[in-house]
Motif scaffolding. Structure first.
Motif, PDB file in Angstrom:
ATOM      1  N   LEU A 373      -8.474  21.375   4.617  1.00 17.79           N
ATOM      2  CA  LEU A 373      -8.106  21.884   3.296  1.00 17.79           C
ATOM      3  C   LEU A 373      -9.296  21.876   2.348  1.00 17.79           C
ATOM      4  O   LEU A 373      -9.422  22.762   1.488  1.00 17.79           O
ATOM      5  CB  LEU A 373      -6.970  21.038   2.717  1.00 17.79           C
ATOM      6  N   GLU A 374     -10.179  20.915   2.494  1.00 21.69           N
ATOM      7  CA  GLU A 374     -11.293  20.771   1.566  1.00 21.69           C
ATOM      8  C   GLU A 374     -12.473  21.658   1.904  1.00 21.69           C
ATOM      9  O   GLU A 374     -13.424  21.747   1.116  1.00 21.69           O
ATOM     10  CB  GLU A 374     -11.737  19.298   1.529  1.00 21.69           C
ATOM     11  N   ILE A 375     -12.453  22.325   3.048  1.00 29.67           N
ATOM     12  CA  ILE A 375     -13.578  23.187   3.432  1.00 29.67           C
ATOM     13  C   ILE A 375     -13.560  24.454   2.582  1.00 29.67           C
ATOM     14  O   ILE A 375     -12.573  25.173   2.520  1.00 29.67           O
ATOM     15  CB  ILE A 375     -13.508  23.546   4.926  1.00 29.67           C
ATOM     16  N   ASP A 376     -14.678  24.724   1.913  1.00 24.99           N
ATOM     17  CA  ASP A 376     -14.845  25.961   1.159  1.00 24.99           C
ATOM     18  C   ASP A 376     -15.536  26.985   2.049  1.00 24.99           C
ATOM     19  O   ASP A 376     -16.600  26.717   2.595  1.00 24.99           O
ATOM     20  CB  ASP A 376     -15.683  25.718  -0.103  1.00 24.99           C
ATOM     21  N   GLY A 377     -14.952  28.143   2.180  1.00 22.57           N
ATOM     22  CA  GLY A 377     -15.543  29.180   3.019  1.00 22.57           C
ATOM     23  C   GLY A 377     -14.678  29.474   4.224  1.00 22.57           C
ATOM     24  O   GLY A 377     -14.394  28.581   5.030  1.00 22.57           O
ATOM     25  N   TYR A 380     -16.495  28.935   7.683  1.00 22.81           N
ATOM     26  CA  TYR A 380     -16.702  27.528   8.008  1.00 22.81           C
ATOM     27  C   TYR A 380     -15.389  26.872   8.432  1.00 22.81           C
ATOM     28  O   TYR A 380     -15.361  26.031   9.334  1.00 22.81           O
ATOM     29  CB  TYR A 380     -17.305  26.795   6.806  1.00 22.81           C
ATOM     30  N   ARG A 381     -14.285  27.245   7.777  1.00 25.52           N
ATOM     31  CA  ARG A 381     -12.987  26.680   8.149  1.00 25.52           C
ATOM     32  C   ARG A 381     -12.585  27.150   9.542  1.00 25.52           C
ATOM     33  O   ARG A 381     -12.097  26.360  10.368  1.00 25.52           O
ATOM     34  CB  ARG A 381     -11.926  27.077   7.126  1.00 25.52           C
ATOM     35  N   LEU A 382     -12.791  28.432   9.834  1.00 20.36           N
ATOM     36  CA  LEU A 382     -12.451  28.954  11.154  1.00 20.36           C
ATOM     37  C   LEU A 382     -13.311  28.313  12.242  1.00 20.36           C
ATOM     38  O   LEU A 382     -12.817  28.000  13.328  1.00 20.36           O
ATOM     39  CB  LEU A 382     -12.625  30.473  11.175  1.00 20.36           C
ATOM     40  N   ARG A 383     -14.591  28.104  11.960  1.00 18.59           N
ATOM     41  CA  ARG A 383     -15.463  27.472  12.955  1.00 18.59           C
ATOM     42  C   ARG A 383     -14.989  26.048  13.260  1.00 18.59           C
ATOM     43  O   ARG A 383     -14.998  25.611  14.415  1.00 18.59           O
ATOM     44  CB  ARG A 383     -16.911  27.456  12.454  1.00 18.59           C
TER      45      ARG A 383
END
Length: 500
Positions: A373-377, A380-383
């Motif tokens: 949830l805290e990942i921006d982008g 980057y979240r998909l990776r």
């Protein structure tokens, strides 16, 4: 509802679980990559409707999405063991007077009607003090019902991420806070000029030499006809370079010079820069790798195949590593193989929604979900999700690290996916992952049918045999028509972070 009534009318026939026979029967249904899904007779849509809450009324009000960066005050719900994502469903059983006031405030507020904020809270392992997450999600109240005792049954849906700036309690005792809506980024695409047909060699050579050897580059009419025929390609090169920063442009020019500087040859060799000469080979592999007409010991070769190469600052494969659409396609393929989901083409075309969809349903620990949830982008979240889908294997008890199950034991019992949020009569929300089979668990008490999250199934509390932590529930069918005959619901808050 008719199907629910039929299930309620059936005589309760809870059978003793036989691990050997049930496992064979359950694995035949095929979730998690085993067998065919035809054996599953339970209607998975029933679980996502949260019918155990009873009749609820629609709010009929749909809140428009708030602008990124907007700052506003919202009633807040602090939930232990729960991470809410945009587009995920969250049921609530509101009993405490302060939180009832929070819901009532949300129903009447003007700037963000029907909206509350949901923030994860967890206990510090060292001192047991509550720790509040700084990133949460707004939730829109879609349905609610006030009961005779004054409590509320509420069904909400996640909307947008926010940063919690400050929190407190209003004059009516309702928890509230100042939040800032997070501006989500746009999906990353590989630049259209990152891979394409290169500008003619004469143009590149002239462009390169104009900076290095002005006297040579100024020779008149060297390739005038070729330049005129390929003016569109030259413009494409200029537009591509115009999109680069000064540093990137300098490195790009250096790369072009290094690639083509060695190829400056005497003009008598060839006046056509679409062809070049390469040394022939008597071997079969040499003849196959250098297609073209053989001239003496040399072969004339089509230069077009060498033009479709990277001409951007980074190689093409580097761009694909962060191309949101390429990552979305890869993540959806992995997700379909693991949970047996149907076509996800619509979500692949919207990588942002897909990243939240997988994050809200992936059966990992509570803290790992908060990390997502805290990942921006989007990329980057998909990776990170792809990395988790590749590595998640063992499901362990958080306290004693006892192996409870494997990824292959996953079972989808809700249209929401293999992991979902459910609320009990006391108002505690649990996120559970559903499994075919589990090990190292002890049943506590007798099966109960009241307030079952899965209509037609009775639930029994289960503890970890080693450390006696309450891990979840065993659900057993109350009539012989339902398949699977039994399955397990494991609380994500009690699952260890290390799942390899």
């Amino acid at each position: 509802m008719d199907q629910i009534r039929e299930l309620d009318l059936e005589e309760l026939q809870v059978e003793e679980v036989d691990d050997s026979s049930d496992d064979d029967d359950l694995h035949a249904t095929g979730y998690g990559g085993a067998g065919s899904t035809g054996e599953l007779t339970f209607n998975t849509c029933l679980a996502s409707l949260h019918t155990y809450l009873g009749e609820v009324e629609d709010t009929h009000g749909r809140m428009a999405f708030l602008e990124g960066g907007a700052i506003l005050n919202l009633p807040l719900f602090y939930l232990e063991g729960v991470v809410l994502f945009p587009e995920a469903t969250l049921p609530l059983r509101v009993i405490h007077p302060n939180f009832i006031s929070a819901v009532e405030k949300a129903l009447t507020q003007v700037d963000a009607p029907y909206t509350i904020g949901v923030v994860r809270v967890h206990r510090d392992p060292d001192n047991g003090r509550p720790r509040f997450a700084t990133i949460g999600t707004t939730a829109e109240i879609r349905q609610y019902r006030r009961l005779e005792d004054g409590s509320l049954n509420v069904v909400t849906r996640g909307q947008q991420r926010f940063r919690l700036r400050r929190r407190g309690i209003d004059v009516e005792g309702a928890p509230c806070g100042e939040v800032q809506i997070i501006q989500e980024d746009q999906p990353l695409r590989t630049p259209c000029d990152a891979l394409g047909k290169l500008t003619p060699l004469s143009n590149l050579r002239t462009h390169s030499l104009s900076r290095i050897q002005p006297s040579i580059a100024s020779r008149p009419k060297l390739h005038q006809s070729r330049d005129e025929d390929n003016v569109s390609e030259s413009n494409s090169e200029e537009s591509f370079e115009g999109a680069l920063s000064l540093t990137e442009r300098r490195i790009h020019h250096s790369a072009v010079d290094s690639c083509y500087g060695y190829d400056i040859m005497d003009e008598s060799t060839s006046s056509d820069d679409d062809k070049f000469l390469c040394l022939g080979s008597s071997s079969t592999s040499g003849r196959q790798s250098c297609k073209g007409e053989e001239i003496g010991g040399w072969k004339k070769m089509d230069f077009d195949q060498f033009r479709r190469v990277p001409r951007a600052f980074w190689p093409y494969w580097v761009y694909r590593m962060y191309d949101s659409y390429c990552l979305a396609e890869r993540a959806s393929d992995m997700w379909k193989k693991i949970v047996g989901a149907s076509s996800m083409d619509a979500l692949v075309r919207k990588p942002g929604l897909l990243s939240f969809y997988i994050a809200s349903k992936i059966p990992v620990s509570e803290s790992t979900r908060q990390e997502l949830l805290e990942i921006d982008g989007i990329s980057y979240r998909l990776r990170r999700e792809i990395e988790l889908l590749e590595s998640v294997n063992l499901i362990r008890c958080k306290k004693c690290q006892t192996v409870i199950a494997r990824r292959s034991d996953m079972l989808v019992m809700s249209s929401e996916g293999p992991l979902g949020a459910y609320v009990n009569p006391q108002g505690y929300v649990h996120e559970i992952m559903t499994l075919y089979s589990a090990n190292g668990l002890a049943l506590i008490g007798l099966p109960e049918t009241e307030y079952s999250w899965f209509p037609g199934y009775a639930w029994t509390i289960t503890d970890c045999v080693t450390c006696e932590t309450q891990m979840g529930w065993l659900f057993t069918a109350t009539n012989k028509k339902l398949k699977p005959r039994s399955f397990w619901g494991i609380r994500s808050s009690q699952v260890a972070d290390d799942m390899q």
